[in-house]
Design an enzyme around this catalytic site. Structure first.
Site, PDB file in Angstrom:
ATOM      1  N   HIS A 104       0.829  -1.209   0.000  1.00 38.65           N
ATOM      2  CA  HIS A 104       0.000   0.000   0.000  1.00 38.65           C
ATOM      3  C   HIS A 104       0.854   1.245   0.000  1.00 38.65           C
ATOM      4  CE1 HIS A 104       0.608  -1.331   4.179  1.00 38.65           C
ATOM      5  NE2 HIS A 104       0.630  -0.036   4.506  1.00 38.65           N
ATOM      6  N   HIS A 106       0.669   5.196   1.137  1.00 35.50           N
ATOM      7  CA  HIS A 106      -0.033   6.226   1.902  1.00 35.50           C
ATOM      8  C   HIS A 106       0.010   7.518   1.094  1.00 35.50           C
ATOM      9  CE1 HIS A 106       0.121   4.169   5.943  1.00 35.50           C
ATOM     10  NE2 HIS A 106       1.091   3.525   5.339  1.00 35.50           N
TER      11      HIS A 106
END
Ligand code: 5GP
Length: 140
Positions: A104, A106
């Protein structure tokens, strides 16, 4: 160094709809939703749909798709929050600061002179997250 991918990680559950989230975007290769413990207003995560533990295990075309979504949604967040900057963060393996083992990125809208909020371990107000998700979606 671990290379295995755990299909039962929390972000898989979110993508499958087994756990709630404030979704802001989805296409055939990527998915994006607000971070439940935002370090700043509008902090969201962009993930690949393919199960990849982190940057070390993802195919290049899947990573390219993630980065395209990061860019598209960064523009939307900038418009939504009229922020002065955007911080991107991405962590790999525990030693690199990774806590959830599905790749992922951010994306964190930043205001001039405002520090990132500390990691308190407390979830943000659900209504506030819902409002921020709507703001980003409206700016897409
Ligand atoms: P990292 O692996 O990048 O160090 O940290 C994982 C991030 O995922 C943290 O910022 C944390 O707040 C976020 N996170 C962890 N669990 C959940 C969850 O169930 N829902 C959402 N929306 N975010 C989560």
């Amino acid at each position: 160094m671990q290379t295995t991918y755990d299909e039962n990680n929390i972000f898989q559950k979110i993508m499958k709809g087994e756990m709630p989230c404030h979704k802001i975007y989805e296409d055939d290769k990527t998915f994006a939703f607000l971070d439940i413990m935002p370090r700043a207003d509008g902090h969201f995560l962009v993930i690949p749909k393919v199960g990849s533990r982190n940057i070390l295990g993802i195919e290049e075309d899947d990573l390219t798709a993630v980065m395209k979504t990061v860019k598209k949604l960064s523009h939307a967040a900038q418009k939504a929050f009229n922020c002065d900057g955007i911080t991107l963060q991405q962590f790999n393996e525990p030693a690199g600061g990774q806590v959830v083992f599905h790749l992922h990125f951010h994306v964190i809208p930043r205001m001039e002179g405002e520090k990132l909020k500390p990691h308190t371990g407390e979830m943000a107000d659900n209504d506030l997250l819902a409002r921020h998700a709507e703001m980003i979606k409206a700016a897409l």
